[in-house]
Design an enzyme around this catalytic site. Sequence first.
Site, PDB file in Angstrom:
ATOM      1  N   TYR A   1      -4.461 -29.490  71.811  1.00 37.39           N
ATOM      2  CA  TYR A   1      -4.408 -28.214  72.549  1.00 37.39           C
ATOM      3  C   TYR A   1      -4.963 -28.342  73.960  1.00 37.39           C
ATOM      4  O   TYR A   1      -4.509 -27.652  74.881  1.00 37.39           O
ATOM      5  CB  TYR A   1      -5.108 -27.099  71.758  1.00 37.39           C
ATOM      6  CG  TYR A   1      -4.260 -26.683  70.576  1.00 37.39           C
ATOM      7  CD1 TYR A   1      -4.544 -27.133  69.289  1.00 37.39           C
ATOM      8  CD2 TYR A   1      -3.117 -25.906  70.762  1.00 37.39           C
ATOM      9  CE1 TYR A   1      -3.738 -26.785  68.211  1.00 37.39           C
ATOM     10  CE2 TYR A   1      -2.298 -25.558  69.694  1.00 37.39           C
ATOM     11  CZ  TYR A   1      -2.612 -26.008  68.421  1.00 37.39           C
ATOM     12  OH  TYR A   1      -1.804 -25.687  67.362  1.00 37.39           O
TER      13      TYR A   1
ATOM     14  N   ARG B   1      -2.007 -29.448  75.877  1.00 37.62           N
ATOM     15  CA  ARG B   1      -1.054 -28.349  76.090  1.00 37.62           C
ATOM     16  C   ARG B   1      -1.628 -27.352  77.096  1.00 37.62           C
ATOM     17  O   ARG B   1      -0.908 -26.767  77.903  1.00 37.62           O
ATOM     18  CB  ARG B   1      -0.730 -27.659  74.759  1.00 37.62           C
ATOM     19  CG  ARG B   1       0.063 -28.543  73.800  1.00 37.62           C
ATOM     20  CD  ARG B   1       0.419 -27.796  72.532  1.00 37.62           C
ATOM     21  NE  ARG B   1       1.326 -26.695  72.795  1.00 37.62           N
ATOM     22  CZ  ARG B   1       1.579 -25.725  71.912  1.00 37.62           C
ATOM     23  NH1 ARG B   1       0.961 -25.721  70.752  1.00 37.62           N
ATOM     24  NH2 ARG B   1       2.425 -24.758  72.201  1.00 37.62           N
TER      25      ARG B   1
ATOM     26  N   HIS C   1       1.367 -15.420  67.997  1.00 38.67           N
ATOM     27  CA  HIS C   1       0.835 -16.711  67.520  1.00 38.67           C
ATOM     28  C   HIS C   1      -0.432 -17.099  68.262  1.00 38.67           C
ATOM     29  O   HIS C   1      -0.828 -18.267  68.238  1.00 38.67           O
ATOM     30  CB  HIS C   1       1.902 -17.815  67.688  1.00 38.67           C
ATOM     31  CG  HIS C   1       3.044 -17.667  66.733  1.00 38.67           C
ATOM     32  ND1 HIS C   1       4.226 -18.340  66.876  1.00 38.67           N
ATOM     33  CD2 HIS C   1       3.180 -16.910  65.613  1.00 38.67           C
ATOM     34  CE1 HIS C   1       5.047 -18.012  65.883  1.00 38.67           C
ATOM     35  NE2 HIS C   1       4.444 -17.144  65.114  1.00 38.67           N
TER      36      HIS C   1
ATOM     37  N   GLU D   1      21.773 -22.831  73.050  1.00 38.94           N
ATOM     38  CA  GLU D   1      22.364 -23.253  71.769  1.00 38.94           C
ATOM     39  C   GLU D   1      22.207 -22.116  70.765  1.00 38.94           C
ATOM     40  O   GLU D   1      21.212 -22.065  70.023  1.00 38.94           O
ATOM     41  CB  GLU D   1      21.677 -24.529  71.258  1.00 38.94           C
ATOM     42  CG  GLU D   1      21.935 -25.752  72.148  1.00 38.94           C
ATOM     43  CD  GLU D   1      21.006 -26.911  71.769  1.00 38.94           C
ATOM     44  OE1 GLU D   1      20.592 -27.649  72.662  1.00 38.94           O
ATOM     45  OE2 GLU D   1      20.669 -27.018  70.555  1.00 38.94           O
TER      46      GLU D   1
HETATM   47  N1  APR Z   1      16.467 -21.573  77.888  1.00 43.17           N
HETATM   48  C1  APR Z   1      16.482 -20.852  76.726  1.00 43.17           C
HETATM   49  N2  APR Z   1      16.328 -21.400  75.504  1.00 43.17           N
HETATM   50  C2  APR Z   1      16.147 -22.739  75.454  1.00 43.17           C
HETATM   51  C3  APR Z   1      16.108 -23.554  76.600  1.00 43.17           C
HETATM   52  C4  APR Z   1      16.273 -22.913  77.858  1.00 43.17           C
HETATM   53  N3  APR Z   1      16.253 -23.598  79.010  1.00 43.17           N
HETATM   54  N4  APR Z   1      15.924 -24.840  76.210  1.00 43.17           N
HETATM   55  C5  APR Z   1      15.839 -24.824  74.863  1.00 43.17           C
HETATM   56  N5  APR Z   1      15.983 -23.561  74.401  1.00 43.17           N
HETATM   57  C6  APR Z   1      15.981 -23.080  73.020  1.00 43.17           C
HETATM   58  C7  APR Z   1      16.465 -24.077  72.015  1.00 43.17           C
HETATM   59  O1  APR Z   1      17.889 -24.023  71.896  1.00 43.17           O
HETATM   60  C8  APR Z   1      15.769 -23.574  70.744  1.00 43.17           C
HETATM   61  O2  APR Z   1      16.587 -22.607  70.088  1.00 43.17           O
HETATM   62  O3  APR Z   1      14.630 -22.825  72.680  1.00 43.17           O
HETATM   63  C9  APR Z   1      14.514 -22.905  71.274  1.00 43.17           C
HETATM   64  C10 APR Z   1      13.249 -23.690  70.961  1.00 43.17           C
HETATM   65  O4  APR Z   1      13.072 -23.653  69.570  1.00 43.17           O
HETATM   66  P1  APR Z   1      11.684 -24.167  68.963  1.00 43.17           P
HETATM   67  O5  APR Z   1      11.332 -25.464  69.619  1.00 43.17           O
HETATM   68  O6  APR Z   1      11.794 -24.102  67.471  1.00 43.17           O
HETATM   69  O7  APR Z   1      10.618 -23.106  69.487  1.00 43.17           O
HETATM   70  P2  APR Z   1      10.303 -21.678  68.859  1.00 43.17           P
HETATM   71  O8  APR Z   1      11.534 -21.042  68.291  1.00 43.17           O
HETATM   72  O9  APR Z   1       9.558 -20.916  69.883  1.00 43.17           O
HETATM   73  O10 APR Z   1       9.309 -22.065  67.650  1.00 43.17           O
HETATM   74  C11 APR Z   1       8.774 -20.984  66.919  1.00 43.17           C
HETATM   75  O11 APR Z   1       7.377 -22.506  65.701  1.00 43.17           O
HETATM   76  O12 APR Z   1       6.035 -24.352  65.759  1.00 43.17           O
HETATM   77  C12 APR Z   1       6.027 -22.982  65.689  1.00 43.17           C
HETATM   78  O13 APR Z   1       4.342 -21.559  66.395  1.00 43.17           O
HETATM   79  C13 APR Z   1       5.324 -22.409  66.869  1.00 43.17           C
HETATM   80  O14 APR Z   1       5.874 -20.441  68.126  1.00 43.17           O
HETATM   81  C14 APR Z   1       6.412 -21.632  67.576  1.00 43.17           C
HETATM   82  C15 APR Z   1       7.390 -21.335  66.475  1.00 43.17           C
END
Ligand code: APR
Length: 232
Positions: free
Chosen positions: A59, A62, A112, A206
């Site tokens: 952390y 990050r 979170h 995506e």
């Molecule tokens: N603009 C918009 N979306 C994007 C971009 C971008 N430039 N680049 C990537 N993404 C999208 C990806 O397509 C994906 O759907 O962001 C998403 C990221 O997904 P995750 O990495 O799973 O992140 P998130 O959905 O926030 O994770 C949810 O999981 O690990 C836990 O607590 C953590 O808050 C987090 C939670």
Amino acid sequence: MGGCGAKMKIVVLTGAGVSAESGLGTFRDTNGLWTQYDLEDVATPQGFARDPALVHDFYNARRRNCISAAPNAAHEALVGLEKSKQHDLILVTQNVDDLHERAGSTGVIHMHGALMGALCASCDARWDAPAEMAADAPCPTCAAPATRPDIVWFGEIPYHMDDIMTHLEACDLFVAIGTSGTVYPAAGFVDLAGQAGADTLEINPEPTGGGFDQVIAGPASTAVPAWVDSLI
Ligand code: APR
């Protein structure tokens, strides 16, 4: 999408994708954080009990990245939507970075937790996190060496869920920006809002196929400003 000029209650849920173009990693994309670290080690209470120094290293790194990052046009567009006062915006984020706040958003609901927050694992006291946190740092309230980031780990209960549910049940439009829709309860918000009669929109390069009424397939830094411009 969602009313023709009438004032709407809009719930926006952001995920790591909204901060991706600010240089902060996502979790599940290629080279995402969960491809570099085992979340069991750095994002669970058990991992913290096993090796608090490793968790703080994760952390602290990050937090350093967050401090050196800047909000992008998506964060700024959401500020514009809030300040336009043309709609009631409730901004819920799964992110622990403070880029929404640094862009100017107010009342951000961090379900979170937050990188910039510290929590005492012993007495539940909360305070502003120093840039670098150490496991043996004494709690300012009870002096126990039980300092942890104020982040909701897997297996823990997300924050502000009652407020979030109330907003979802009363909103006209639910918008998910930059989230993979894989982690509950956030992943279920689109269904709750839809069942309560809201229109639902996903903004993601995506699309997740998560049952949204409308999808805008694009990166947040261009798709979010364009969407906001269509509203105000
Ligand atoms: N603009 C918009 N979306 C994007 C971009 C971008 N430039 N680049 C990537 N993404 C999208 C990806 O397509 C994906 O759907 O962001 C998403 C990221 O997904 P995750 O990495 O799973 O992140 P998130 O959905 O926030 O994770 C949810 O999981 O690990 C836990 O607590 C953590 O808050 C987090 C939670």
